[in-house]
Design an enzyme around this catalytic site. Structure first.
Site, PDB file in Angstrom:
ATOM      1  N   ARG A 166       8.654  -1.464  -7.356  1.00 56.87           N
ATOM      2  CA  ARG A 166       7.776  -1.432  -8.539  1.00 56.87           C
ATOM      3  C   ARG A 166       6.696  -0.373  -8.370  1.00 56.87           C
ATOM      4  O   ARG A 166       6.399   0.385  -9.287  1.00 56.87           O
ATOM      5  CB  ARG A 166       7.152  -2.810  -8.779  1.00 56.87           C
ATOM      6  CG  ARG A 166       6.533  -2.970 -10.165  1.00 56.87           C
ATOM      7  CD  ARG A 166       6.033  -4.365 -10.449  1.00 56.87           C
ATOM      8  NE  ARG A 166       7.079  -5.363 -10.373  1.00 56.87           N
ATOM      9  CZ  ARG A 166       7.366  -6.098  -9.299  1.00 56.87           C
ATOM     10  NH1 ARG A 166       6.651  -5.998  -8.199  1.00 56.87           N
ATOM     11  NH2 ARG A 166       8.356  -6.956  -9.310  1.00 56.87           N
ATOM     12  N   LYS A 172      -0.684  -7.287 -13.743  1.00 59.27           N
ATOM     13  CA  LYS A 172       0.187  -6.104 -13.814  1.00 59.27           C
ATOM     14  C   LYS A 172      -0.482  -5.023 -14.675  1.00 59.27           C
ATOM     15  O   LYS A 172      -0.462  -3.843 -14.347  1.00 59.27           O
ATOM     16  CB  LYS A 172       1.535  -6.464 -14.453  1.00 59.27           C
ATOM     17  CG  LYS A 172       2.561  -7.080 -13.515  1.00 59.27           C
ATOM     18  CD  LYS A 172       3.890  -7.187 -14.281  1.00 59.27           C
ATOM     19  CE  LYS A 172       5.056  -7.578 -13.411  1.00 59.27           C
ATOM     20  NZ  LYS A 172       6.334  -7.567 -14.163  1.00 59.27           N
ATOM     21  N   ASP A 223      11.789  -4.117 -15.652  1.00 63.07           N
ATOM     22  CA  ASP A 223      12.655  -5.230 -15.276  1.00 63.07           C
ATOM     23  C   ASP A 223      13.120  -4.955 -13.848  1.00 63.07           C
ATOM     24  O   ASP A 223      13.448  -3.813 -13.508  1.00 63.07           O
ATOM     25  CB  ASP A 223      13.845  -5.345 -16.234  1.00 63.07           C
ATOM     26  CG  ASP A 223      14.407  -6.756 -16.260  1.00 63.07           C
ATOM     27  OD1 ASP A 223      13.621  -7.722 -16.226  1.00 63.07           O
ATOM     28  OD2 ASP A 223      15.643  -6.910 -16.292  1.00 63.07           O
ATOM     29  N   PHE A 240       5.805 -13.059  -3.694  1.00 64.05           N
ATOM     30  CA  PHE A 240       6.470 -13.976  -4.618  1.00 64.05           C
ATOM     31  C   PHE A 240       7.978 -13.725  -4.569  1.00 64.05           C
ATOM     32  O   PHE A 240       8.452 -12.816  -3.878  1.00 64.05           O
ATOM     33  CB  PHE A 240       5.933 -13.791  -6.042  1.00 64.05           C
ATOM     34  CG  PHE A 240       6.321 -12.474  -6.659  1.00 64.05           C
ATOM     35  CD1 PHE A 240       5.644 -11.310  -6.340  1.00 64.05           C
ATOM     36  CD2 PHE A 240       7.380 -12.384  -7.557  1.00 64.05           C
ATOM     37  CE1 PHE A 240       6.014 -10.087  -6.891  1.00 64.05           C
ATOM     38  CE2 PHE A 240       7.754 -11.162  -8.122  1.00 64.05           C
ATOM     39  CZ  PHE A 240       7.068 -10.018  -7.782  1.00 64.05           C
ATOM     40  N   GLY A 241       8.704 -14.522  -5.339  1.00 64.43           N
ATOM     41  CA  GLY A 241      10.149 -14.316  -5.477  1.00 64.43           C
ATOM     42  C   GLY A 241      10.860 -14.316  -4.131  1.00 64.43           C
ATOM     43  O   GLY A 241      10.667 -15.215  -3.312  1.00 64.43           O
ATOM     44  N   TYR A 242      11.648 -13.281  -3.895  1.00 67.88           N
ATOM     45  CA  TYR A 242      12.474 -13.186  -2.690  1.00 67.88           C
ATOM     46  C   TYR A 242      11.736 -12.543  -1.515  1.00 67.88           C
ATOM     47  O   TYR A 242      12.357 -12.236  -0.497  1.00 67.88           O
ATOM     48  CB  TYR A 242      13.729 -12.365  -3.002  1.00 67.88           C
ATOM     49  CG  TYR A 242      14.648 -12.968  -4.050  1.00 67.88           C
ATOM     50  CD1 TYR A 242      15.694 -13.820  -3.692  1.00 67.88           C
ATOM     51  CD2 TYR A 242      14.475 -12.681  -5.411  1.00 67.88           C
ATOM     52  CE1 TYR A 242      16.541 -14.360  -4.651  1.00 67.88           C
ATOM     53  CE2 TYR A 242      15.321 -13.222  -6.377  1.00 67.88           C
ATOM     54  CZ  TYR A 242      16.347 -14.055  -5.986  1.00 67.88           C
ATOM     55  OH  TYR A 242      17.183 -14.596  -6.937  1.00 67.88           O
ATOM     56  N   ASP A 243      10.441 -12.307  -1.630  1.00 71.96           N
ATOM     57  CA  ASP A 243       9.694 -11.591  -0.587  1.00 71.96           C
ATOM     58  C   ASP A 243       9.907 -12.132   0.833  1.00 71.96           C
ATOM     59  O   ASP A 243      10.038 -11.337   1.769  1.00 71.96           O
ATOM     60  CB  ASP A 243       8.192 -11.582  -0.913  1.00 71.96           C
ATOM     61  CG  ASP A 243       7.829 -10.511  -1.925  1.00 71.96           C
ATOM     62  OD1 ASP A 243       8.698  -9.677  -2.247  1.00 71.96           O
ATOM     63  OD2 ASP A 243       6.680 -10.509  -2.404  1.00 71.96           O
ATOM     64  N   LYS A 266       2.521  -3.629   0.484  1.00 68.97           N
ATOM     65  CA  LYS A 266       3.784  -3.773  -0.255  1.00 68.97           C
ATOM     66  C   LYS A 266       3.865  -2.734  -1.379  1.00 68.97           C
ATOM     67  O   LYS A 266       4.891  -2.054  -1.539  1.00 68.97           O
ATOM     68  CB  LYS A 266       3.910  -5.204  -0.813  1.00 68.97           C
ATOM     69  CG  LYS A 266       5.203  -5.421  -1.580  1.00 68.97           C
ATOM     70  CD  LYS A 266       5.314  -6.809  -2.191  1.00 68.97           C
ATOM     71  CE  LYS A 266       6.396  -6.823  -3.254  1.00 68.97           C
ATOM     72  NZ  LYS A 266       6.451  -8.079  -4.019  1.00 68.97           N
TER      73      LYS A 266
HETATM   74  P1  IMP Z   1      10.703  -9.225 -13.132  1.00 68.59           P
HETATM   75  O1  IMP Z   1      11.642  -8.362 -13.913  1.00 68.59           O
HETATM   76  O2  IMP Z   1       9.560  -8.451 -12.538  1.00 68.59           O
HETATM   77  O3  IMP Z   1      10.273 -10.443 -13.911  1.00 68.59           O
HETATM   78  O4  IMP Z   1      11.533  -9.775 -11.879  1.00 68.59           O
HETATM   79  C1  IMP Z   1      12.667 -10.615 -12.025  1.00 68.59           C
HETATM   80  C2  IMP Z   1      12.869 -11.458 -10.767  1.00 68.59           C
HETATM   81  O5  IMP Z   1      13.171 -10.616  -9.640  1.00 68.59           O
HETATM   82  C3  IMP Z   1      11.638 -12.250 -10.329  1.00 68.59           C
HETATM   83  O6  IMP Z   1      11.595 -13.505 -10.967  1.00 68.59           O
HETATM   84  C4  IMP Z   1      11.871 -12.401  -8.831  1.00 68.59           C
HETATM   85  O7  IMP Z   1      12.781 -13.436  -8.562  1.00 68.59           O
HETATM   86  C5  IMP Z   1      12.529 -11.095  -8.469  1.00 68.59           C
HETATM   87  N1  IMP Z   1      11.523 -10.079  -8.056  1.00 68.59           N
HETATM   88  C6  IMP Z   1      11.049  -9.055  -8.804  1.00 68.59           C
HETATM   89  N2  IMP Z   1      10.181  -8.313  -8.107  1.00 68.59           N
HETATM   90  C7  IMP Z   1      10.105  -8.887  -6.878  1.00 68.59           C
HETATM   91  C8  IMP Z   1       9.369  -8.561  -5.698  1.00 68.59           C
HETATM   92  O8  IMP Z   1       8.589  -7.597  -5.624  1.00 68.59           O
HETATM   93  N3  IMP Z   1       9.552  -9.379  -4.655  1.00 68.59           N
HETATM   94  C9  IMP Z   1      10.390 -10.449  -4.675  1.00 68.59           C
HETATM   95  N4  IMP Z   1      11.089 -10.801  -5.744  1.00 68.59           N
HETATM   96  C10 IMP Z   1      10.969 -10.017  -6.841  1.00 68.59           C
END
Ligand code: IMP
Length: 199
Positions: free
Chosen positions: A183, A18, A74, A154-157, A177
């Protein structure tokens, strides 16, 4: 010719990727440091009820304890049919172990049969420079798919399809993306502001 030393700016994260991404966008006028770089290893408790609040907690922690300019981000996934959930709880929606598969399973189960599958990712950035606080937001609207699609990201992608696209975030390259993501949008706004003030 004298060169101006770079302005140090802390990104309140331990994630070196990041930091490198923002450094590349900012150029040599700024030196972006991570929490690891400045020796900040304590746990910063993010217990605010909003994304903005959590970003503010992290940025203020660095300013107060290390006396350096800082920004923090966040992000949350906000689903209309779930009244904005998981939102600030996105990372641990299905439990404290932050399991992305379990998080997606919970969202898919809660949206089973839902007519409205609209959602948005939202990133809040809190930037503190010379004691002045600024909040910046980036949003990416889209739909929650009925099943996972794709394996990148990652995450919900895998279950999020941005508006105007036929693919989920998990079917896109990082560059694709970033060009449209919450972001990416928030960071580009912040970078434009930082470049302006460094002129
Ligand atoms: P963070 O604030 O960037 O740590 O995001 C918090 C949570 O939101 C992560 O653990 C993911 O579950 C979800 N998240 C954040 N950004 C993304 C993304 O770009 N794609 C998918 N899930 C995301």
């Amino acid at each position: 010719m004298e060169t101006t030393p770079p302005l140090t700016l802390v990104f309140a994260t331990h994630n070196a990727n990041k930091v490198a991404e923002v450094q590349a966008l900012l150029g040599p006028r700024y030196a972006v440091k991570s929490l690891t770089d400045i020796g900040c290893h304590e746990d910063i408790v993010e217990d605010a009820p909003t994304l903005e609040g959590n970003a503010r907690i992290k940025a203020r922690h660095v300013v107060e304890h290390y006396g350096m300019d800082c920004f923090a981000d966040d992000t949350g996934l906000e689903i209309a049919a779930l009244a904005g959930a998981p939102g600030v709880l996105s990372a641990r929606y299905a439990g404290s172990d932050k399991d992305p598969e379990a998080n997606m399973d919970r969202v898919l189960a809660e949206l089973a049969g839902a007519a409205d599958r609209s959602a948005q990712f939202r990133t809040a950035i809190c930037l503190i420079q010379a004691g002045e606080e600024r909040l910046i937001e980036g949003v990416c609207t889209g739909q929650i798919l009925s099943a996972r699609s794709g394996a990148q990201g990652f995450g919900y992608d895998p279950i999020f399809q941005p508006d105007g696209e036929q693919r989920s975030f998990a079917e896109m390259t990082t560059a694709e993306k970033n060009a449209i993501s919450h972001r990416g949008r928030a960071v580009r706004q912040m970078v434009a502001h930082l470049k302006e003030v460094a002129e």
